[in-house]
Design an enzyme around this catalytic site. Structure first.
Site, mmCIF file in Angstrom:
data_model
loop_
_atom_site.group_PDB
_atom_site.id
_atom_site.type_symbol
_atom_site.label_atom_id
_atom_site.label_comp_id
_atom_site.label_asym_id
_atom_site.label_seq_id
_atom_site.Cartn_x
_atom_site.Cartn_y
_atom_site.Cartn_z
ATOM 1 N N CYS A 67 69.942 -11.068 -49.604
ATOM 2 C CA CYS A 67 69.853 -9.603 -49.611
ATOM 3 C C CYS A 67 70.716 -9.003 -48.503
ATOM 4 C CB CYS A 67 68.400 -9.192 -49.410
ATOM 5 S SG CYS A 67 68.216 -7.430 -49.212
ATOM 6 N N CYS A 73 65.753 -4.142 -43.320
ATOM 7 C CA CYS A 73 64.667 -3.678 -44.197
ATOM 8 C C CYS A 73 63.343 -4.347 -43.813
ATOM 9 C CB CYS A 73 65.037 -4.009 -45.638
ATOM 10 S SG CYS A 73 63.734 -3.635 -46.811
ATOM 11 N N CYS A 148 67.083 -4.325 -54.937
ATOM 12 C CA CYS A 148 66.131 -5.134 -54.173
ATOM 13 C C CYS A 148 66.061 -6.511 -54.822
ATOM 14 C CB CYS A 148 64.766 -4.431 -54.199
ATOM 15 S SG CYS A 148 63.455 -5.452 -53.537
ATOM 16 N N GLU A 294 33.816 -2.240 -60.012
ATOM 17 C CA GLU A 294 35.032 -1.700 -59.414
ATOM 18 C C GLU A 294 34.749 -0.271 -58.941
ATOM 19 O OE1 GLU A 294 38.370 -2.449 -58.667
ATOM 20 O OE2 GLU A 294 38.527 -0.311 -58.213
ATOM 21 N N CYS A 365 44.093 -12.149 -50.520
ATOM 22 C CA CYS A 365 45.509 -12.021 -50.136
ATOM 23 C C CYS A 365 45.657 -12.069 -48.620
ATOM 24 C CB CYS A 365 46.117 -10.756 -50.720
ATOM 25 S SG CYS A 365 45.276 -9.269 -50.207
HETATM 26 C C1 SAM Z 1 42.950 -6.972 -54.734
HETATM 27 S S1 SAM Z 1 42.433 -5.781 -55.935
HETATM 28 C C2 SAM Z 1 41.831 -6.855 -57.186
HETATM 29 C C3 SAM Z 1 41.983 -6.359 -58.595
HETATM 30 C C4 SAM Z 1 41.765 -7.352 -59.738
HETATM 31 N N1 SAM Z 1 40.796 -8.375 -59.456
HETATM 32 C C5 SAM Z 1 43.077 -7.932 -60.244
HETATM 33 O O1 SAM Z 1 43.316 -9.138 -60.148
HETATM 34 O O2 SAM Z 1 43.912 -7.157 -60.767
HETATM 35 C C6 SAM Z 1 40.999 -5.144 -55.181
HETATM 36 C C7 SAM Z 1 40.249 -4.116 -55.989
HETATM 37 O O3 SAM Z 1 39.012 -3.817 -55.299
HETATM 38 C C8 SAM Z 1 38.700 -2.438 -55.481
HETATM 39 N N2 SAM Z 1 37.733 -2.082 -54.406
HETATM 40 C C9 SAM Z 1 38.002 -1.836 -53.101
HETATM 41 N N3 SAM Z 1 36.857 -1.620 -52.426
HETATM 42 C C10 SAM Z 1 35.839 -1.752 -53.317
HETATM 43 C C11 SAM Z 1 34.414 -1.650 -53.226
HETATM 44 N N4 SAM Z 1 33.833 -1.370 -52.054
HETATM 45 N N5 SAM Z 1 33.669 -1.854 -54.327
HETATM 46 C C12 SAM Z 1 34.272 -2.139 -55.511
HETATM 47 N N6 SAM Z 1 35.625 -2.240 -55.671
HETATM 48 C C13 SAM Z 1 36.391 -2.047 -54.590
HETATM 49 C C14 SAM Z 1 40.063 -1.757 -55.429
HETATM 50 O O4 SAM Z 1 40.017 -0.496 -56.046
HETATM 51 C C15 SAM Z 1 40.945 -2.773 -56.194
HETATM 52 O O5 SAM Z 1 40.988 -2.479 -57.577
#
Ligand code: SAM
Length: 407
Positions: A67, A73, A148, A294, A365
């Site tokens: 890149c 960046c 990118c 969620e 993550c």
């Molecule tokens: C890392 S993402 C995971 C999404 C999904 N498992 C996927 O693989 O696409 C984390 C998710 O947790 C939700 N989230 C964050 N805090 C939360 C809470 N206190 N209760 C329920 N969901 C929550 C976010 O909106 C987001 O959609």
């Protein structure tokens, strides 16, 4: 004044670690076993950093970054390492953090799963001021970028075509693309924009144009969503909902979750932090039923669409905060958790323990918060295996999937 440093190891951010007059120095753009030259800066009290401006003895793992913006960046940070070296660095980082914060032995960590090193990102977000680009490393200045290397080539095609437009009153441009060839441009505005101008300019360049005003999206043209396929399932992605940014990586991640879940068709699953229901739907053919929780209403609406799109009848998604009181879910064999980087709150942890599943698959993550949470879960659960997955090549980030079984 410039000093010479021997690099002993890498830290968790992929920086070289050296010592100078009894102080630890973190050195950007340096690889272990190298000798480099750089200038020391005290960035906070007793925290010293340097940037390798000259490589005196070069590592066999050093490569020329593909890149042209890499040096400035803020997006990527380990592109100066060969891909094999990036993988080895992440593998060691996961082992180190799990041992340090949860006393998990290294042999529990399986070899990292690689993904495509370039062109993997299905979404990029560019900042707009006088220039269009990404934030400079450790700054809010903008580095203008015309392409990118980690983005899907379809995103770069759009970027090239829109770069010279007049983005007055636009704060951010997000471009999304799927492996099915569908694309979306999202303009986040700070004031009124001439939508007709953008509609005319973009109609032959992208399938969808969405404008977000005061946090609320509306569709200027197109269906308002794009579709992606992972394995045999189709998923709808709208402007605000979360989707894994690496589609190739998402399939590898979901396959590993399925393998670790080792479900029987009479078993019930609770999918916590389920986003648009992707994991629950992926597991649906091997479980009796799945309930997803969620917090985000838009994601829940997309999850309902995804359930219909895939004609799955045993998955249900509810809008709930996992960190508040959740219902009494009984006879749950498997809980999947996929929280944001901050990991499980105390209440979320209590809720998981109250559900008392036989198995937990923890998707994370951030291996640091994963280790912190495992250290609590291991009172009642045995850590069977952890698999790192390289969802974010050329950056220091790494995804992990961990299987825990009730003791
Ligand atoms: C890392 S993402 C995971 C999404 C999904 N498992 C996927 O693989 O696409 C984390 C998710 O947790 C939700 N989230 C964050 N805090 C939360 C809470 N206190 N209760 C329920 N969901 C929550 C976010 O909106 C987001 O959609």
């Amino acid at each position: 004044m410039k000093e010479e440093f021997k690099i002993y190891r890498l830290d968790n951010f992929g920086r070289g670690v050296s010592y100078y007059n009894g102080k630890v120095i973190f050195i950007e753009n340096a690889i272990d076993d190298e000798n480099v030259e750089g200038q020391i800066k005290e960035v906070k009290k007793n925290i010293f950093e340097a940037k390798a401006s000259r490589i005196i003895d070069k590592s066999i793992h050093r490569v020329e970054p593909r890149c042209p913006y890499y040096k400035e960046c803020g997006g990527c940070n380990v592109m100066h390492m060969s891909y094999q070296k990036q993988l080895a660095f992440k593998q060691e980082k996961v082992k180190y953090l799990l041992k340090k914060f949860a006393d998990i032995e290294e042999d529990k960590v399986m070899p990292i799963i690689a993904t495509k090193q370039f062109g993997y990102r299905n979404k990029i977000t560019l900042k707009v001021r006088e220039k269009i680009g990404f934030y400079r490393k450790k700054s809010y200045d903008i580095v203008p970028v015309l392409s990118c290397q980690v983005a899907d080539p379809k995103i770069n095609d759009i970027l090239k075509d829109i770069y010279s437009l007049n983005f007055q009153n636009v704060e951010e441009i997000t471009i999304k693309a799927t492996t099915l060839g569908e694309t979306m441009v999202i303009l986040k505005t700070i004031d009124e924009i001439d939508e007709e101008y953008f509609a005319n300019k973009l109609q032959y360049i992208t399938d969808n144009l969405i404008v977000i005003e005061d946090g609320v999206p509306h569709t200027v043209f197109g269906k308002g969503f794009i579709k992606e396929v992972v394995g045999k399932y189709y998923y709808r992605i709208s402007s605000l909902s979360f989707f894994q940014v690496n589609t190739d990586g998402a399939q590898k991640l979901y396959d590993k979750i399925k393998e670790y879940g080792s479900l029987q068709t009479n078993e019930k699953v609770l999918d916590l932090y389920c986003g648009t229901g992707t994991i629950g739907i992926y597991l649906s053919d091997s479980a009796e039923s799945v309930v997803g929780l969620e917090i985000n209403g838009d994601a829940v609406a997309d999850a309902q669409e995804n359930i219909m799109l895939n004609r799955v009848i045993n998955v249900k998604v509810e809008q709930k905060d996992v960190s508040k009181v959740i219902d009494d879910y009984e006879n749950i064999e498997l809980v999947v958790v996929d929280p944001p980087r901050s990991g499980l709150s105390k209440k979320a942890m209590d809720n998981v323990l109250k559900v008392n599943p036989n198995r937990i698959v923890y998707v994370s993550c951030d291996p640091a918060t994963l280790s912190r949470d495992i250290n609590i879960l291991k009172e009642n659960y045995e850590v069977k295996e952890v698999t790192p997955i390289d969802m974010f090549p050329n950056t220091y980030h790494v995804e992990c999937v961990c299987l825990l079984m009730k003791k």
